[in-house]
Motif scaffolding. Sequence first.
Motif, PDB file in Angstrom:
ATOM      1  N   THR A   1       0.657  -1.181  -0.055  1.00 56.76           N
ATOM      2  CA  THR A   1       0.110   0.050   0.025  1.00 56.76           C
ATOM      3  C   THR A   1       1.184   1.079  -0.066  1.00 56.76           C
ATOM      4  O   THR A   1       0.585   2.474  -0.749  1.00 56.76           O
ATOM      5  CB  THR A   1      -1.200   0.465   1.725  1.00 56.76           C
ATOM      6  N   SER A   2       2.283   1.105   0.508  1.00 55.55           N
ATOM      7  CA  SER A   2       2.842   1.912   0.948  1.00 55.55           C
ATOM      8  C   SER A   2       3.808   2.653  -0.778  1.00 55.55           C
ATOM      9  O   SER A   2       4.087   4.148  -0.542  1.00 55.55           O
ATOM     10  CB  SER A   2       4.409   2.340   1.919  1.00 55.55           C
ATOM     11  N   HIS A   3       3.681   1.767  -1.410  1.00 61.11           N
ATOM     12  CA  HIS A   3       3.564   2.666  -3.572  1.00 61.11           C
ATOM     13  C   HIS A   3       1.988   2.679  -3.894  1.00 61.11           C
ATOM     14  O   HIS A   3       2.717   3.047  -5.097  1.00 61.11           O
ATOM     15  CB  HIS A   3       4.278   1.566  -4.035  1.00 61.11           C
ATOM     16  N   SER A   4       1.338   3.040  -3.403  1.00 58.66           N
ATOM     17  CA  SER A   4       0.000   4.029  -4.142  1.00 58.66           C
ATOM     18  C   SER A   4      -0.006   5.178  -4.336  1.00 58.66           C
ATOM     19  O   SER A   4       1.354   5.546  -3.825  1.00 58.66           O
ATOM     20  CB  SER A   4      -0.954   3.864  -2.537  1.00 58.66           C
ATOM     21  N   GLY A   5       0.310   5.339  -5.989  1.00 62.75           N
ATOM     22  CA  GLY A   5       0.726   6.068  -6.784  1.00 62.75           C
ATOM     23  C   GLY A   5       1.085   5.553  -7.820  1.00 62.75           C
ATOM     24  O   GLY A   5       0.976   6.182  -9.612  1.00 62.75           O
ATOM     25  N   SER A   6       1.494   4.755  -7.766  1.00 66.00           N
ATOM     26  CA  SER A   6       2.841   3.707  -9.065  1.00 66.00           C
ATOM     27  C   SER A   6       1.138   2.958  -9.915  1.00 66.00           C
ATOM     28  O   SER A   6       0.506   2.247  -9.474  1.00 66.00           O
ATOM     29  CB  SER A   6       2.979   3.106  -8.480  1.00 66.00           C
TER      30      SER A   6
ATOM     31  N   PHE B   1       1.515  -1.013  -9.293  1.00 66.89           N
ATOM     32  CA  PHE B   1       0.734  -0.577  -8.480  1.00 66.89           C
ATOM     33  C   PHE B   1      -0.589  -0.778  -8.308  1.00 66.89           C
ATOM     34  O   PHE B   1      -0.913  -1.575  -7.706  1.00 66.89           O
ATOM     35  CB  PHE B   1       1.666  -0.786  -6.715  1.00 66.89           C
ATOM     36  N   ASP B   2      -1.269   0.559  -8.644  1.00 72.67           N
ATOM     37  CA  ASP B   2      -2.624   0.863  -8.227  1.00 72.67           C
ATOM     38  C   ASP B   2      -3.289  -0.357  -9.065  1.00 72.67           C
ATOM     39  O   ASP B   2      -4.404  -0.927  -8.980  1.00 72.67           O
ATOM     40  CB  ASP B   2      -2.381   2.043  -9.233  1.00 72.67           C
TER      41      ASP B   2
ATOM     42  N   LYS C   1      -3.490  -3.549  -8.184  1.00 73.27           N
ATOM     43  CA  LYS C   1      -4.348  -3.529  -6.613  1.00 73.27           C
ATOM     44  C   LYS C   1      -5.543  -3.757  -7.460  1.00 73.27           C
ATOM     45  O   LYS C   1      -6.495  -4.724  -6.535  1.00 73.27           O
ATOM     46  CB  LYS C   1      -3.785  -2.164  -6.141  1.00 73.27           C
TER      47      LYS C   1
END
Length: 336
Positions: free
Chosen positions: A31-36, A39-40, A43
């Motif tokens: 979750t700490s990579h949200s904005g990538s 990753f998004d 998810k």
Amino acid sequence: MNKVLIVGNGFDLSAGLKTSYGDFINSELFTSHSGSLLFDRLKARYVKSKWVDIELFLKSYARCISVPSRRVDLLSGEDRRALHIFLKNDDHLDQATENFHEEYVSLKKALVDYLNDQDDLGKIDFKNGVDRYFSENHTSKKFNAVLTFNYTSQALRKVFSGCDPPDILHLHGSLVQNDVVFGVDDQVEGVSEEFLFLTKSDHASYGKFPSLKSIALESDEMHFFGLSFGETDDSHFRPLFEFLSSDDARIGRRLVARGVQTQWGGDEEIISSINRRKLHFYVNGRNGYVGIRNRLRHLVGQKVSELKLLNEVSCFDVSQSDVFKIDQNWLDEHSV
């Protein structure tokens, strides 16, 4: 190498470790990579389907940003569904293409960091007797080697801690050596050459150990635990099971039985090599059995009869408190 154990992530899961892709995606680290973008989208795929194979997703993602003229509508329905048709404009495409390698490396590093935290002896808790079963199995007839597709090692080390441990070979690299192989198989039609860094064979540590087919030539017993035999590892399993279900397997056994000298041994192996190879598959209940049965049928090209005639095939259910050998009564009761 007469007796080998081959394990996948199901082994770590049976040890109580949170090592599934779902566990990783739901972690604070992910979750700490949200904005990538990568990753998004990953998810979003998981949230919609409640399951995702990250390696298959990476292949779909790469195909999507490799489409000629950036025509998302040219993608197969499967690839479009996998990405929720998120590439709706050139800005998204530019961002995805430009940052793909960097985001892929970040994803791999995040997975490694997450698994390093999970690979802890203090977190291991076998509840189904698997640790005792394999420890006793090893004591009665030693495993010459354990081949693992996992990056982790503590669950295996715990199982064999009370005895002379077998060699443990990490087919896809390990956390300890920091050489994990994470990506897709070589079947990358529709993927741009600039994204071939995704392929497992492009990793430095890939191919460090002999193929599973080579291992089979040496083995009298092969035990398979915690494996889905999924398409991302076809390069390992398809040659193995095509061999085991072909006349080549029969001829190979006869050659060894006659004492022909090979790199795997000579006359001292004659007696043990006359019998059929033993193949033991460990499954997690009905769904696990059905999944393995269907994948094996796919891998051997419908030649399941040949596989069973050429080898002594047994299945074991590990979903209960003890490991149970599956018989016809079990199959009838579970409607399979």
